[in-house]
Design a protein around this motif. Structure first.
Motif, PDB file in Angstrom:
ATOM      1  N   ILE A 187     -30.199  26.223 -51.198  1.00  0.00           N
ATOM      2  CA  ILE A 187     -28.767  26.379 -50.949  1.00  0.00           C
ATOM      3  C   ILE A 187     -28.211  27.186 -52.114  1.00  0.00           C
ATOM      4  O   ILE A 187     -28.350  26.786 -53.273  1.00  0.00           O
ATOM      5  CB  ILE A 187     -28.048  25.020 -50.864  1.00  0.00           C
ATOM      6  N   THR A 188     -27.640  28.324 -51.785  1.00  0.00           N
ATOM      7  CA  THR A 188     -27.055  29.206 -52.794  1.00  0.00           C
ATOM      8  C   THR A 188     -25.560  29.331 -52.523  1.00  0.00           C
ATOM      9  O   THR A 188     -25.143  29.494 -51.374  1.00  0.00           O
ATOM     10  CB  THR A 188     -27.723  30.594 -52.753  1.00  0.00           C
ATOM     11  N   LEU A 189     -24.773  29.253 -53.585  1.00  0.00           N
ATOM     12  CA  LEU A 189     -23.322  29.376 -53.471  1.00  0.00           C
ATOM     13  C   LEU A 189     -22.836  30.603 -54.215  1.00  0.00           C
ATOM     14  O   LEU A 189     -23.484  31.089 -55.162  1.00  0.00           O
ATOM     15  CB  LEU A 189     -22.624  28.138 -54.050  1.00  0.00           C
ATOM     16  N   SER A 190     -21.668  31.096 -53.815  1.00  0.00           N
ATOM     17  CA  SER A 190     -21.023  32.191 -54.535  1.00  0.00           C
ATOM     18  C   SER A 190     -20.769  31.774 -55.975  1.00  0.00           C
ATOM     19  O   SER A 190     -20.427  30.617 -56.255  1.00  0.00           O
ATOM     20  CB  SER A 190     -19.699  32.545 -53.848  1.00  0.00           C
ATOM     21  N   ILE A 191     -20.912  32.710 -56.880  1.00  0.00           N
ATOM     22  CA  ILE A 191     -20.734  32.419 -58.303  1.00  0.00           C
ATOM     23  C   ILE A 191     -19.334  31.884 -58.597  1.00  0.00           C
ATOM     24  O   ILE A 191     -19.123  31.135 -59.562  1.00  0.00           O
ATOM     25  CB  ILE A 191     -21.044  33.669 -59.166  1.00  0.00           C
ATOM     26  N   LYS A 192     -18.381  32.193 -57.729  1.00  0.00           N
ATOM     27  CA  LYS A 192     -17.013  31.698 -57.949  1.00  0.00           C
ATOM     28  C   LYS A 192     -16.921  30.185 -57.746  1.00  0.00           C
ATOM     29  O   LYS A 192     -15.941  29.560 -58.161  1.00  0.00           O
ATOM     30  CB  LYS A 192     -16.026  32.412 -57.021  1.00  0.00           C
ATOM     31  N   HIS A 193     -17.945  29.596 -57.126  1.00  0.00           N
ATOM     32  CA  HIS A 193     -17.946  28.155 -56.878  1.00  0.00           C
ATOM     33  C   HIS A 193     -18.838  27.406 -57.867  1.00  0.00           C
ATOM     34  O   HIS A 193     -19.258  26.278 -57.587  1.00  0.00           O
ATOM     35  CB  HIS A 193     -18.416  27.867 -55.449  1.00  0.00           C
ATOM     36  N   LYS A 194     -19.106  27.995 -59.015  1.00  0.00           N
ATOM     37  CA  LYS A 194     -20.045  27.378 -59.955  1.00  0.00           C
ATOM     38  C   LYS A 194     -19.578  26.019 -60.466  1.00  0.00           C
ATOM     39  O   LYS A 194     -20.389  25.233 -60.975  1.00  0.00           O
ATOM     40  CB  LYS A 194     -20.327  28.323 -61.126  1.00  0.00           C
TER      41      LYS A 194
END
Length: 453
Positions: A187-194
């Motif tokens: 599962i990979t998320l956008s860096i803005k959701h770190k």
């Protein structure tokens, strides 16, 4: 009565071919509906031929069997005729029915054994000239295989089940002779959701998965539901071909994805995403992709099928050894295969990787290659199809699993290439700490609070 039925059954009549079909082609077509186990089919041919030779008059054979019983008859025959040796000889590959074939694939590391078999010569050693064709998406893979533009294909492991059951396409008997990879997703998320690592904060997120009939879709839904989110109401899940996922993340069209590699690692490489969790943390050893072929291909071109499967099994055995992973990364990275920087592929295959949050992690089992098509895998997949409303009505889970996941063929070829297959075709396993018992799929489905059933 087909000659491929049990010749040690006194109620079976043995004749030429079988006696009830117009020609041998019709006989073979009927054979394909009786079993998907090609080894069992070959054994029946040998047994029937031996019994026909020993008992030219069928009435005599039947009187003998009625008098002593099938098991005693088989033991008696085996004492003076090398039945096992005859079966082994019969099983040896004859001339290839077709030496030039096409195999479609999606450019992801799950297809490693299928792809690497071309540049590394595994197909050639089996006398095959294989054109591995890069394909845009899973729907295209499905349609081209159904239309016979491809002889076989790299598919998501749920796809042959869906095709065989007529879910999302016209029903056609399809098979999985080998799993291509286990683990290998994230599962990979956008860096803005770190800073949003708690799934409970993902309400309203837009996620991508490769296909509706994919382990990615089922694992993402499972993960979200276990954290209290309804995947059909609290988030949006859309199908996006893997090669387009990073671009969609960069363009802010999606908030994240559950995807095969190297998509996850490429998002990190490009600085647009971070790896939230590897799917092996949800289910260690889960299947992802598969080598798939129609039942027609398996039964009408048995020698070509066996050669193709053996090449892929040999490649799988090679890929299973960690010391070979860097060489494989170089072989499959070029534009006509994965079209990725070698360093991206190496991070996936070796398990030493950047997570996008400034950390370098090591997990040798990030992806692995175990070809055995456990029937338990197929039953779990069908349980999730039913849980989320894709599969309607009653289904004989075990029967479908046996017909689609060809465990016997896989086990035989695994032994030939030096791998050790399991001695059973089913097992229990844990998914996010919850045990799955393949003997009780309906109870498993009903145990979930969030479902569409």
């Amino acid at each position: 009565m087909s000659a491929f039925k049990d010749p040690f059954n006194p109620g079976v009549k043995l004749g030429c071919g079988c006696g009830r079909h117009s020609d041998q082609a019709a006989h073979d077509a009927d054979l394909a509906t009786q079993t998907s186990d090609t080894e069992a089919l070959g054994n029946r041919v040998v047994e029937a031929a031996v019994m026909r030779a020993l008992f030219p008059h069928d009435a005599t054979r039947r009187r003998f069997l009625n008098a002593v019983g099938a098991s005693t008859a088989m033991a008696a025959v085996s004492t003076f005729f090398p039945m096992g040796m005859a079966k082994d000889v019969f099983a040896q590959t004859g001339p290839l029915e077709k030496s030039s074939i096409k195999v479609g694939f999606i450019p992801i590391t799950c297809a490693t054994p299928i792809i690497m078999s071309q540049p590394m010569g595994f197909y050639g050693r089996q006398g095959l000239n294989v054109d591995v064709v890069k394909t845009a998406g899973w729907a295209v893979i499905r349609d081209k295989t159904l239309n016979k533009e491809y002889d076989a294909a790299h598919m998501l492991s749920p796809m042959p089940i869906a095709i065989s059951l007529g879910i999302g396409a016209n029903a056609m008997p399809y098979t999985v002779p080998a799993i291509e990879n286990i683990n290998g997703q994230a599962i990979t998320l956008s860096i803005k959701h770190k800073d949003k690592r708690d799934p409970k904060s993902w309400k309203g997120f837009k996620f991508a998965v490769p296909f509706d009939y994919s382990m990615h879709n089922y694992l993402l839904r499972y993960y979200l539901a276990e954290h209290g989110l309804d995947p059909d109401k609290d988030v949006q899940i859309r199908s996006v071909p893997p090669p387009e996922m990073v671009a969609n993340l960069r363009a802010d069209n999606i908030d994240g994805f559950l995807a095969p590699d190297p998509v996850n690692q490429r998002a990190v490489f490009d600085g647009v995403g971070f790896i939230h969790t590897l799917t092996k943390e949800l289910w260690e050893g889960h299947p992802c992709c598969a080598f798939a072929a129609s039942r027609e291909f398996v039964t009408k071109m048995p020698n070509t099928y066996r050669a193709l499967l053996k090449a892929i099994m040999e490649a799988t055995a090679y890929a299973a050894k960690p010391e070979n992973r860097k060489q494989i990364a170089e072989a499959i990275a070029p534009a006509n295969y994965l079209n990725q920087p070698v360093t991206v592929i190496e991070q996936v295959l070796t398990g030493t990787y950047a997570d996008g949050l400034g950390n370098v992690k090591k997990d040798a089992n990030r992806i692995d290659f175990d070809p055995f098509p456990w029937h338990s895998f197929a039953i779990w997949i069908m349980s999730q199809m039913k849980r989320w409303g894709q599969l309607k009505g009653d289904v004989d889970y075990a029967k479908v699993a046996r017909e689609v996941f060809l465990a016997t063929d896989a086990a035989r070829l695994m032994r030939e290439v030096g791998m050790k297959p399991p001695t059973t075709t089913t097992k229990k396993f844990l998914v996010m700490g919850k045990e799955f018992d393949p003997a009780k799929p309906e109870a498993y489905i009903q145990s979930f609070a969030i479902k569409r059933v």
